[in-house]
Enzyme design. Structure first.
Site, PDB file in Angstrom:
ATOM      1  N   ASP A  38       0.808  -1.113   0.111  1.00 54.26           N
ATOM      2  CA  ASP A  38       0.028   0.169   0.009  1.00 54.26           C
ATOM      3  C   ASP A  38       0.895   1.172  -0.011  1.00 54.26           C
ATOM      4  O   ASP A  38       0.501   2.130  -0.752  1.00 54.26           O
ATOM      5  CB  ASP A  38      -1.084   0.049   1.422  1.00 54.26           C
ATOM      6  N   TYR A  41       1.923   2.276  -3.508  1.00 55.47           N
ATOM      7  CA  TYR A  41       0.731   2.866  -4.151  1.00 55.47           C
ATOM      8  C   TYR A  41       0.399   4.294  -3.653  1.00 55.47           C
ATOM      9  O   TYR A  41       0.207   5.113  -4.410  1.00 55.47           O
ATOM     10  CB  TYR A  41      -0.611   1.817  -3.865  1.00 55.47           C
ATOM     11  N   ASP A  42       0.566   4.466  -2.206  1.00 61.37           N
ATOM     12  CA  ASP A  42      -0.133   5.720  -1.806  1.00 61.37           C
ATOM     13  C   ASP A  42       1.322   6.733  -2.291  1.00 61.37           C
ATOM     14  O   ASP A  42       0.776   7.782  -2.482  1.00 61.37           O
ATOM     15  CB  ASP A  42       0.171   5.763  -0.032  1.00 61.37           C
ATOM     16  N   LEU A  88     -11.358   7.693   2.783  1.00 62.69           N
ATOM     17  CA  LEU A  88     -11.109   8.883   3.820  1.00 62.69           C
ATOM     18  C   LEU A  88      -9.892   9.559   3.099  1.00 62.69           C
ATOM     19  O   LEU A  88      -9.262   9.164   2.333  1.00 62.69           O
ATOM     20  CB  LEU A  88     -10.651   8.171   4.846  1.00 62.69           C
ATOM     21  N   GLU A 118     -10.336   6.170  16.338  1.00 65.10           N
ATOM     22  CA  GLU A 118     -10.357   5.037  16.780  1.00 65.10           C
ATOM     23  C   GLU A 118      -9.318   4.284  15.682  1.00 65.10           C
ATOM     24  O   GLU A 118      -8.832   5.193  14.470  1.00 65.10           O
ATOM     25  CB  GLU A 118     -11.836   4.364  15.982  1.00 65.10           C
ATOM     26  N   LYS A 120      -7.746   2.677  12.459  1.00 63.43           N
ATOM     27  CA  LYS A 120      -8.098   2.314  10.919  1.00 63.43           C
ATOM     28  C   LYS A 120      -7.680   0.924  10.726  1.00 63.43           C
ATOM     29  O   LYS A 120      -6.794   0.800  10.753  1.00 63.43           O
ATOM     30  CB  LYS A 120      -7.235   3.186  10.203  1.00 63.43           C
ATOM     31  N   ASP A 122      -7.006  -2.524   8.617  1.00 63.16           N
ATOM     32  CA  ASP A 122      -6.375  -3.007   7.288  1.00 63.16           C
ATOM     33  C   ASP A 122      -7.202  -4.214   6.864  1.00 63.16           C
ATOM     34  O   ASP A 122      -6.647  -5.184   7.110  1.00 63.16           O
ATOM     35  CB  ASP A 122      -4.840  -3.139   7.390  1.00 63.16           C
ATOM     36  N   ARG A 141     -17.419  -2.948  -0.555  1.00 62.60           N
ATOM     37  CA  ARG A 141     -17.650  -1.593  -1.115  1.00 62.60           C
ATOM     38  C   ARG A 141     -17.913  -1.308  -2.605  1.00 62.60           C
ATOM     39  O   ARG A 141     -18.507  -0.434  -2.912  1.00 62.60           O
ATOM     40  CB  ARG A 141     -16.550  -0.727  -0.277  1.00 62.60           C
ATOM     41  N   GLU A 200     -15.294  -3.841   8.977  1.00 61.07           N
ATOM     42  CA  GLU A 200     -14.315  -4.359   8.383  1.00 61.07           C
ATOM     43  C   GLU A 200     -14.034  -5.678   8.680  1.00 61.07           C
ATOM     44  O   GLU A 200     -14.126  -6.214   9.818  1.00 61.07           O
ATOM     45  CB  GLU A 200     -12.953  -3.670   9.038  1.00 61.07           C
ATOM     46  N   TYR A 252     -17.555  -0.131  12.730  1.00 60.57           N
ATOM     47  CA  TYR A 252     -17.206   1.249  13.103  1.00 60.57           C
ATOM     48  C   TYR A 252     -18.073   2.041  12.665  1.00 60.57           C
ATOM     49  O   TYR A 252     -18.016   3.257  13.087  1.00 60.57           O
ATOM     50  CB  TYR A 252     -15.729   1.408  12.546  1.00 60.57           C
ATOM     51  N   LYS A 363      -2.312   8.467   8.686  1.00 60.83           N
ATOM     52  CA  LYS A 363      -1.531   7.305   8.270  1.00 60.83           C
ATOM     53  C   LYS A 363      -0.189   7.093   8.974  1.00 60.83           C
ATOM     54  O   LYS A 363       0.699   8.209   8.986  1.00 60.83           O
ATOM     55  CB  LYS A 363      -1.291   7.246   6.685  1.00 60.83           C
ATOM     56  N   CYS A 457      39.122   3.758  -7.984  1.00 60.49           N
ATOM     57  CA  CYS A 457      38.387   4.427  -6.736  1.00 60.49           C
ATOM     58  C   CYS A 457      38.082   5.797  -7.175  1.00 60.49           C
ATOM     59  O   CYS A 457      38.765   6.468  -7.551  1.00 60.49           O
ATOM     60  CB  CYS A 457      39.361   4.353  -5.657  1.00 60.49           C
ATOM     61  N   CYS A 460      40.664   7.926  -4.761  1.00 62.91           N
ATOM     62  CA  CYS A 460      42.242   8.032  -4.893  1.00 62.91           C
ATOM     63  C   CYS A 460      42.586   7.552  -6.134  1.00 62.91           C
ATOM     64  O   CYS A 460      43.732   7.442  -6.732  1.00 62.91           O
ATOM     65  CB  CYS A 460      42.717   7.185  -3.968  1.00 62.91           C
ATOM     66  N   CYS A 475      38.911  -0.930  -3.028  1.00 63.60           N
ATOM     67  CA  CYS A 475      39.940  -0.130  -3.331  1.00 63.60           C
ATOM     68  C   CYS A 475      41.078  -0.499  -2.461  1.00 63.60           C
ATOM     69  O   CYS A 475      40.949  -0.605  -0.924  1.00 63.60           O
ATOM     70  CB  CYS A 475      39.789   1.185  -2.766  1.00 63.60           C
ATOM     71  N   CYS A 480      44.166   5.623   0.633  1.00 57.69           N
ATOM     72  CA  CYS A 480      42.912   5.969   0.104  1.00 57.69           C
ATOM     73  C   CYS A 480      42.247   6.928   1.291  1.00 57.69           C
ATOM     74  O   CYS A 480      41.775   6.696   2.256  1.00 57.69           O
ATOM     75  CB  CYS A 480      42.034   5.058  -0.368  1.00 57.69           C
TER      76      CYS A 480
HETATM   77  S1  IVH Z   1     -14.621   5.107   8.743  1.00 55.37           S
HETATM   78  C1  IVH Z   1     -15.882   7.424   5.312  1.00 55.37           C
HETATM   79  N1  IVH Z   1     -13.452   3.664  10.607  1.00 55.37           N
HETATM   80  O1  IVH Z   1     -10.765   2.802   5.459  1.00 55.37           O
HETATM   81  C2  IVH Z   1     -15.624   6.142   5.169  1.00 55.37           C
HETATM   82  N2  IVH Z   1     -13.250   3.395   8.210  1.00 55.37           N
HETATM   83  O2  IVH Z   1      -9.687   4.536   3.975  1.00 55.37           O
HETATM   84  C3  IVH Z   1     -14.728   5.508   6.074  1.00 55.37           C
HETATM   85  N3  IVH Z   1     -11.352   1.853   7.463  1.00 55.37           N
HETATM   86  O3  IVH Z   1     -13.269   2.224   3.391  1.00 55.37           O
HETATM   87  C4  IVH Z   1     -15.382   4.948   7.296  1.00 55.37           C
HETATM   88  N4  IVH Z   1     -10.876   1.260   9.758  1.00 55.37           N
HETATM   89  O4  IVH Z   1     -12.407   0.286   4.752  1.00 55.37           O
HETATM   90  C5  IVH Z   1     -13.770   4.273   9.242  1.00 55.37           C
HETATM   91  N5  IVH Z   1     -12.445   2.618  12.054  1.00 55.37           N
HETATM   92  C6  IVH Z   1     -12.327   2.810  10.807  1.00 55.37           C
HETATM   93  C7  IVH Z   1     -11.899   2.174   9.632  1.00 55.37           C
HETATM   94  C8  IVH Z   1     -12.409   2.596   8.453  1.00 55.37           C
HETATM   95  C9  IVH Z   1     -10.864   0.988   8.382  1.00 55.37           C
HETATM   96  C10 IVH Z   1     -11.291   1.605   6.185  1.00 55.37           C
HETATM   97  C11 IVH Z   1     -12.476   1.537   5.425  1.00 55.37           C
HETATM   98  C12 IVH Z   1     -12.765   2.618   4.476  1.00 55.37           C
HETATM   99  C13 IVH Z   1     -11.222   2.955   4.357  1.00 55.37           C
HETATM  100  C14 IVH Z   1     -11.216   4.536   4.039  1.00 55.37           C
END
Ligand code: IVH
Length: 714
Positions: A38, A41-42, A88, A118, A120, A122, A141, A200, A252, A363, A457, A460, A475, A480
């Site tokens: 990720d 990608y980011d 997000l 809270e 996040k 994965d 989604r 999730e 969540y 992040k 080198c 030198c 070298c 040197c």
């Molecule tokens: S809130 C507004 N709360 O993060 C939509 N998302 O990058 C976000 N995710 O699609 C919902 N933990 O899959 C929320 N505690 C959390 C989360 C969370 C993971 C993921 C979720 C969302 C993605 C967005």
């Protein structure tokens, strides 16, 4: 390059970035087979975003970056989300978070906002629909509007309730309705008639390890992370697979909740989204945090690491606190979600594009990022080894800015097929030197140039040599300048002469006060004090420290010589074995075979020792050190210690002693201390806030000792 050409190049880069990002998105979201992590990608997305900010003329509304990722697979029935599943906006630093906080307050015209923090997760975002308390449908989604129906698979996840727990009328969930007293009575049931939960689907880190082990044996897919594993397990037509994968779930968010039949009727067959419901109903959940409470009430698993924060300092503390827990957290996480807690304020802020303005995802620093190689330079190390380095624009990775990464040697360059001008993935973990791990070949324009190791080198001009059986080039020149500079820095750091940093050493060399490390010990206060920016006091400090460090253990002395392949560990083994420098020298010069017989000393080390002690320059250098006052402490022959043959790894903070002291105690009992856990580790001593080493130990089945247990063994 003129302006037009430069702009053309930027446009080309933007297009390349777009197509590579699209390809990666597809691999990730549709094929479930990501080819990069990720972070990579980011990192590419960030570059695209910043280029488009600077050159808005290249913006393209219909381009992928303006869409939510994911596409429903044909094999699943498609589901229209009544409330769009959003993404997000990410922030990558506290500064960016502060900007977000300022924007929020400015838009709301307030000076204080409560935030809800809270974890996040994965994993894979899903929407769960309950009617009259029963789970009736679950979906991915997808692209945010249309997802895939994966109900049957989700039913296999134990922690997803199939029927809701009625919230007791006097329970906290109902207390949420305290806002509008009286309206409660119109509810004949404590279960919502309609509920859409967001959460999730997750796979624990432990499950991933055992799944990968099993898959490896059976020659099946190895999953790169818990998210891919969770997604791959749930997006299968056969629900049995989801069942076997030991998946988990955390809720969540509530997208919509409708209480009581009348309510549903009054809103018509198309139940309005939560926000509309809020407008029309008196059953307001006032805050995002209340949604969490209600979710718990109804029987959903909700993570306990959350907090209402009254200001940004508290948010930052939360982020820092969780960062410590994160390595040992059961599930993969990539940050913290911060929401404006008040739902009315959330509505005021609204959604812009694909993401709400009232939420932000902090992040944690990326361990990987992408960048363009501007040049490849060659560094001459203290032993003369030439190391190619990739030079690039300063790039943020794992929380710090880096502008070069090691390429190790020419074979590595060939393996990567790295060329100057390439877009590469760089990686940094902890304090380790960043390295290039991959070339994004698809990002090439055709202008990239191959790199060849120099024949002489760079410092030198001496002809470069290759030693048999080794990949590295050297070298060979003992004079040197580059090699000597590096060696000086290394030498003083092993001797622990901290007053002499690299800059001071360079200065002393330029002033002619020293030519090699041996001269350090004849320096006088009077030599240093007259120098610009020094003076009496600092000269005295330097001299005092040098005198203090003149006495050194044999193992450190051997290490400080900088003999090829003789690092800290090997030096300790040699010191233990030979007791004195003279013993070692005489054996190394004559009896190569007996050297190789020593435990942990392989042919590379014994050859290197032999070469080193045969070189008259080296013997002269040792003599000079001794003559100038360096004294080497004799080593007591190894006693039969109770930790003989055992290797310890220390992690976390110990309450009763420093790690350094613990190390000394282990060594004194004949044990060894290593910096990383392997299957050869005997014990991991885990103190407070132990990190990834503890996780590794658990993975490898290595015995973990608490501090108390360790103390008992001493
Ligand atoms: S809130 C507004 N709360 O993060 C939509 N998302 O990058 C976000 N995710 O699609 C919902 N933990 O899959 C929320 N505690 C959390 C989360 C969370 C993971 C993921 C979720 C969302 C993605 C967005």
């Amino acid at each position: 390059m003129n302006k037009i050409e430069a702009k053309k190049e930027i446009q080309q880069r933007i297009e390349k970035l777009r197509s590579e990002i699209s390809r990666l998105r597809n691999a990730y979201h549709v094929e479930n087979a990501p080819s990069v992590t990720d972070d990579v990608y980011d990192s590419l997305s960030r570059e695209l975003k910043s280029l488009l900010k600077e050159y808005p003329e290249f913006n393209n509304e219909s381009s992928n970056e303006n869409r939510v990722a994911g596409k429903a697979l044909d094999k699943f029935v498609k589901v229209n989300h009544k409330t769009r599943m959003l993404s997000l906006n990410d922030v990558f630093s506290f500064e960016e978070l502060e900007e977000w906080d300022k924007r929020v307050k400015k838009l709301l015209v307030v000076s204080q906002v409560n935030y809800f923090c809270e974890v996040k997760f994965d994993g894979l975002a899903v929407s769960l629909i309950y009617e009259d308390g029963k789970f009736i449908r679950g979906a991915t989604r997808g692209d945010g509007n249309v997802g895939e129906d994966i109900t049957e698979n989700l039913k296999m996840i134990d922690s997803i309730p199939l029927s809701l727990k009625p919230a007791k009328k006097n329970s906290p969930a109902f207390a949420l309705g305290d806002l509008e007293q009286g309206t409660h009575d119109s509810l004949n049931s404590s279960l919502p008639v309609y509920l859409e939960v967001r959460g999730e689907v997750l796979m624990s880190k432990k499950t991933l390890v055992s799944l990968n082990k099993k898959n490896e044996k059976e020659g099946k897919t190895i999953f790169a992370n818990t998210r891919n594993a969770a997604a791959g397990s749930v997006r299968q037509l056969d629900p049995q697979i989801a069942k076997e994968r030991n998946l988990d779930f955390r809720a969540y968010d509530i997208a919509e909740v409708v209480w009581g039949e009348e309510m549903k009727n009054s809103l018509g067959p198309r139940v309005a989204s939560l926000n509309q419901t809020l407008e029309n109903s008196s059953f307001l959940l006032p805050n995002h945090s209340d949604k969490h409470k209600l979710l718990k009430q109804l029987g959903f698993p909700v993570d306990e690491h959350d907090a209402i924060c009254k200001n940004l300092n508290e948010v930052e503390d939360f982020i820092k606190k969780f960062e410590k827990i994160r390595p040992d957290f059961k599930f993969g996480t990539d940050g913290i979600v911060i929401s404006v807690d008040d739902l009315k304020l959330q509505e005021t802020l609204g959604v812009v594009g694909k993401a709400p303005r009232y939420m932000s995802a902090f992040k944690y620093p990326a361990e990987r990022a992408t960048t363009i190689v501007k040049d490849v330079r060659v560094n001459v190390g203290r032993t003369g080894v030439l190391t190619p380095l990739a030079i690039f624009e300063p790039t943020l990775v794992a929380g710090s800015t880096v502008s070069k990464a090691t390429l190790h040697n020419i074979e590595q360059i060939e393996r990567l097929d790295l060329r100057i001008g390439d877009t590469v993935v760089i990686q940094k973990a902890g304090d380790v030197i960043p390295e290039v791990v991959e070339v994004l070949v698809k990002m090439r324009t055709g202008k990239e140039k191959k790199f060849n190791m120099p024949k002489v080198c760079p410092a030198c001009d001496t002809k470069i040599e290759k030693k048999e059986g080794l990949v590295a080039s050297f070298c060979p020149n003992p004079k040197c300048s580059a090699k000597n500079e590096r060696y000086l820095d290394f030498f003083v750091s092993v001797f622990g002469i901290y007053e002499l940093g690299p800059k001071i050493l360079r200065r002393f060399k330029d002033e002619g006060l020293i030519t090699d490390a041996g001269d350090i010990f004849t320096l006088q206060k009077e030599d240093i004090a007259p120098l610009d920016r020094f003076g009496e006091k600092s000269a005295e400090n330097i001299i005092n420290e040098i005198n203090l460090k003149k006495k050194i253990s044999l193992s450190k002395f051997l290490w400080a010589l900088g003999i090829l392949h003789v690092g800290e560990e090997t030096a300790r083994d040699l010191a233990q074995e030979f007791g004195t420098l003279e013993n070692l020298i005489s054996v190394a010069r004559q009896d190569l075979a007996s050297l190789s017989e020593i435990e942990n000393i392989g042919p590379a080390v014994s050859n290197s020792l032999h070469d080193y002690f045969f070189d008259t320059h080296n013997i002269a250098f040792i003599e000079k050190l001794k003559k100038n006052g360096v004294t080497i402490e004799k080593v007591e022959k190894k006693k039969a210690g109770k930790f003989n043959g055992m290797t310890f790894v220390l992690t976390g903070a110990l309450a009763t002693m420093s790690r350094e002291l613990a190390k000394e105690k282990i060594l004194a009992h004949g044990g060894k201390v290593s910096g990383s856990v392997s299957k050869n580790t005997s014990y991991v001593v885990a103190g407070e806030e132990a990190g990834s080493k503890l996780t590794n130990a658990q993975k490898l089945g290595v015995k973990v000792l608490t501090e108390e247990e360790f103390l008992k063994m001493l």
